[in-house]
Design an enzyme around this catalytic site. Structure first.
Site, mmCIF file in Angstrom:
data_model
loop_
_atom_site.group_PDB
_atom_site.id
_atom_site.type_symbol
_atom_site.label_atom_id
_atom_site.label_comp_id
_atom_site.label_asym_id
_atom_site.label_seq_id
_atom_site.Cartn_x
_atom_site.Cartn_y
_atom_site.Cartn_z
ATOM 1 N N GLU A 306 0.803 -1.178 0.123
ATOM 2 C CA GLU A 306 -0.090 0.131 0.065
ATOM 3 C C GLU A 306 0.750 1.300 -0.121
ATOM 4 O OE1 GLU A 306 -2.563 -0.626 3.457
ATOM 5 O OE2 GLU A 306 -4.093 -1.703 1.970
ATOM 6 N N ASP A 380 -8.240 -9.360 4.244
ATOM 7 C CA ASP A 380 -8.065 -8.298 5.242
ATOM 8 C C ASP A 380 -9.004 -8.194 6.068
ATOM 9 O OD1 ASP A 380 -7.099 -5.772 6.041
ATOM 10 O OD2 ASP A 380 -7.521 -4.579 4.448
ATOM 11 N N GLU A 408 -12.287 -2.313 12.393
ATOM 12 C CA GLU A 408 -12.383 -1.696 10.917
ATOM 13 C C GLU A 408 -13.596 -2.263 10.010
ATOM 14 O OE1 GLU A 408 -8.948 -1.975 8.741
ATOM 15 O OE2 GLU A 408 -9.397 -0.816 7.047
HETATM 16 O O1 GCW Z 1 -6.795 -2.880 5.613
HETATM 17 C C1 GCW Z 1 -6.150 -2.007 5.545
HETATM 18 C C2 GCW Z 1 -6.482 -0.907 6.309
HETATM 19 C C3 GCW Z 1 -5.333 0.144 6.563
HETATM 20 C C4 GCW Z 1 -3.997 -0.617 6.887
HETATM 21 C C5 GCW Z 1 -3.740 -1.696 6.117
HETATM 22 C C6 GCW Z 1 -2.579 -2.552 6.752
HETATM 23 C C7 GCW Z 1 -2.205 0.296 8.602
HETATM 24 O O2 GCW Z 1 -7.392 -0.240 5.747
HETATM 25 O O3 GCW Z 1 -5.745 1.170 7.015
HETATM 26 O O4 GCW Z 1 -3.007 0.213 7.090
HETATM 27 O O5 GCW Z 1 -4.645 -2.684 5.962
HETATM 28 O O6 GCW Z 1 -2.902 -3.602 7.388
HETATM 29 O O7 GCW Z 1 -1.513 -2.290 6.486
#
Ligand code: GCW
Length: 716
Positions: A306, A380, A408
């Site tokens: 990311e 995720d 989340e």
């Molecule tokens: O699911 C995603 C989240 C991000 C997070 C990422 C991760 C910290 O939306 O906010 O970043 O995973 O776990 O690295």
């Protein structure tokens, strides 16, 4: 008589509603209302004798005295000479009494952090011995003993031996230096960086107590989306101040390392992990960190994920990156937790498969002090995911579990969702890596492959809110994470029971009702958000609420339509050999469980199959009808939770009762929103009606699509 009056007064005060913010967590130590029990406790606890001179012993002593005084409603003093009917705590080295008891055998299995609690006799005196090999074990034993009292168990004939099954039991804070918490729903970061190191908030101490009470022994202070500034002198002084608070409680501090730090704060031209200058920079930086924090735990790293920098920026692999950091911390006994949460923008590969594809070939290539931290679920942290195939694929590398405690994707700050059943489902899943019984739990606790180290991390849900976690019941998830990291064989029910009794009261009628609410809450959420294996269909960016229609986000795999693949024929992601073949990443036995659309367990169906709308489900309903049924039953469950909570009103203080009641009402609205929005949208593909008899959506799809939440909390 006076005493009884005093206790009644204290009880009334504690039920008056004024003092029940939730701040005290599960460490309340209120007077025990059962007089008979108190008499029996008093008979066994005339005094306490703790041996040892460390900071750990002194905080443990303070906790024991406060706990006993609170619960027994009388003064408790520590004595050096052991008296009849007392608690004696220490190690064989610190205490002659402990060493004179025949506890060698039990202590041999207690390890560095475990403890033994026995009711026994010493020199003709009745004692309860709390023994361990180290002071930190004594402290854990004391917290365990206090838990027995708080949950009102008999202490007449104790014979307990307990040791953690997992070595590193860690919280990951996704907290930024500006106090914004990524995916945080409980206010700002609890770390007030600006006021540190001079100002030590009482909250830091209470945070440490809470963690110690459930066995958490590490905390990563900063976000994995890292800022290199935390590695500079100005911040290391602040980190050192926190480490000093946590040290007596057996908690080590870890930091996230931004991979490009050598460039950003080191002024180097490159962060190539194989460049000798870069390697030296990390060594020097680490040496510096250890001058501030002599027991610094090490680094947690998110790299090439990311947009975060990483070794691949220099055509190196994850092992090259992790090993450079590992070499730097190794002389100090530090470790590196390297995350496997990677997925590449360029690869048009099913995102489910990407972590495995990148990490499996590196098995055996990591230094001894590296653990690979694998997120719960190949995608995720979804409400329900199959276990990550990596857990069955890296026999030569210690794998840590990363659970998300913060919600989340699980209703964020407003939904009551007890996560232990979800944690357990994954821990108990069988990878079949070494035949039947090769559970994920055995992989991560190190027993399956004989790893010398092991770890479990939870992304924290803790913030500056007065009750720590935003939703009061969020505390139970923090609690469950610690308890399961210590002992993953505990059941969700046992943990809920313990937490409720300590947090609220031991009234059986309250406990039964509240436990029922908790134990059904995860399945309820799955049903109103992502039933039957749907995943990642929430709002863009903030992930708040449903948005299965979204198809316009920059990269394919950030779009819900990528995950549900609904069309006129059906819905779901085909991951069999006719589709992305992600299933091939599992052992043959696991593949067998999931590969046939007719036998795949229905909770996982749409994870692995694109299923026709009129496919016959086990219930006899069509897939479309079943989807409707699940969404509606999810909402019904929330309504039942509301009704059940109403019944505990006389058994709970007003403040916490109202807090939960209001949030349940919000949850009900959100559940209806999820149900209506998803069904109305999926209906545009199925072209089938929501069966009669169900309350019909009271808004249009267009309405749900028009909702926007520019300031939803926790956004990255
Ligand atoms: O699911 C995603 C989240 C991000 C997070 C990422 C991760 C910290 O939306 O906010 O970043 O995973 O776990 O690295």
């Amino acid at each position: 008589m006076k005493k009884a009056l005093l206790i009644i007064l204290m009880l009334t005060l504690s039920f008056s509603g004024k003092t029940e913010s939730g701040y005290r967590l599960w460490l309340r130590y209120d007077p025990i209302p059962n007089r008979q029990l108190v008499t029996s406790y008093n008979n066994s606890i005339s005094g306490i004798t703790l041996s040892g001179t460390s900071g750990t012993i002194s905080v443990a002593k303070e906790e024991l005295i406060n706990g006993l005084q609170g619960m027994l409603g009388r003064k408790v003093v520590a004595t050096t000479a052991v008296i009849n009917n007392s608690i004696v705590a220490g190690t064989p080295t610190s205490s002659n009494i402990i060493s004179s008891l025949a506890l060698q055998q039990q202590l041999a299995t207690a390890g560095n952090e475990g403890f033994v609690i026995v009711t026994t006799k010493s020199n003709g005196k009745n004692i309860i011995a709390i023994a361990a090999n180290n002071d930190v074990g004594v402290m854990y034993g004391i917290f365990h003993f206090l838990r027995l009292l708080q949950t009102q168990q008999s202490i007449k004939a104790l014979n307990i031996a307990s040791a953690p099954k997992i070595k590193l039991r860690v919280l990951n804070h996704w907290d930024n230096l500006n106090r914004h918490v990524e995916r945080g729903y409980a206010g700002a970061s609890i770390w007030d960086w600006h006021k540190l190191p001079g100002y030590i908030d009482q909250r830091y101490i209470d945070y440490a107590r809470a963690n110690a009470s459930i066995g958490i022994n590490g905390t990563v202070l900063t976000n994995v989306n890292a800022n290199a500034l935390v590695l500079t002198k100005q911040y290391l002084e602040k980190v050192a101040a926190l480490a000093k608070v946590f040290r007596p409680y057996g908690i080590k501090v870890y930091l996230t390392a931004r991979f490009s730090a050598p460039i950003e704060i080191g002024k180097l031209k490159t962060a190539d992990p194989l460049d000798p200058q870069v390697q030296q920079w990390w060594k020097d930086k680490v040496n510096e960190i250890y001058t501030y924090v002599p027991d610094f735990g090490g680094f947690l790293v998110k790299a090439n994920s990311e947009g975060q920098p990483g070794p691949q920026n220099y055509n190196r692999n994850h092992a090259d990156g992790a090993n450079t950091l590992a070499d730097a911390v190794a002389p100090h006994g530090g470790i590196v937790m390297w995350r496997a949460f990677v997925y590449s923008n360029e690869t048009p590969e099913d995102r489910f498969k990407q972590a495995y594809n990148e990490f499996k070939p590196l098995d055996g290539k990591f230094k001894k002090n590296v653990l690979i931290q694998v997120k719960n679920g190949p995608i995720d942290f979804q409400p329900r995911e199959p276990f990550s195939p990596l857990f069955g694929a890296m026999p030569q590398t210690p794998l840590m579990m990363e659970f998300q405690v913060t919600q989340e994707y699980l209703g964020q700050g407003t939904n009551l969702v007890y996560e232990a059943p979800m944690f357990k489902e994954v821990l108990d899943a069988d990878t079949y890596q070494k035949g039947k019984g090769s559970t994920v739990a055995k992989v991560i606790d190190g027993t399956l492959h004989d790893y010398s180290t092991s770890g479990l991390a939870g992304v924290a849900n803790i913030g500056s809110d007065i009750n720590w976690t935003g939703h009061l019941f969020g505390q139970s998830n923090w609690y469950a994470l610690g308890r399961l990291a210590w002992d993953h064989t505990l059941t969700s029910e046992q943990i809920a029971d313990e937490w409720l009794k300590q947090t609220f009261n031991t009234n059986p009628s309250f406990i039964n009702t509240a436990k029922r609410i908790m134990l059904g809450s995860h399945e309820a959420l799955v049903n109103y958000m992502t039933p039957l294996g749907l995943h990642h269909i929430m709002g863009t960016g903030h992930h708040y609420g449903p948005a299965p229609w979204v198809s316009n986000v920059g990269r394919a795999d950030w779009n819900p339509v990528y995950y549900h693949k609904a069309d006129e024929k059906g819905i779901g992601f085909d991951r069999t050999n006719k589709g992305s073949n992600a299933l091939a990443q599992y052992a043959p036995e696991v593949q067998k469980q999931f590969e046939d659309v007719n036998t795949c367990p229905e909770p996982y169906l749409l994870w692995f199959h694109h299923v026709a709308w009129d496919h016959k489900m086990k219930s006899g309903r069509t897939l479309w009808e079943e989807l409707c049924h699940k969404y509606y039953s999810g909402v019904d469950s929330v309504r039942s939770m509301q009704k059940a909570w109403e019944t505990v009103k006389p058994m709970v203080d007003k403040e916490r009762f109202e807090h939960v009641k209001m949030l349940l009402a919000v949850q009900e609205k959100e559940a209806v929103w999820w149900r209506n929005a998803c069904l109305l949208y999926f209906q545009t593909h199925s072209k089938m009606p929501i069966p009669g008899g169900y309350e019909q959506p009271n808004q249009t799809l267009e309405y749900y699509k028009s909702l926007s939440f520019p300031f939803a909390p926790g956004n990255g």
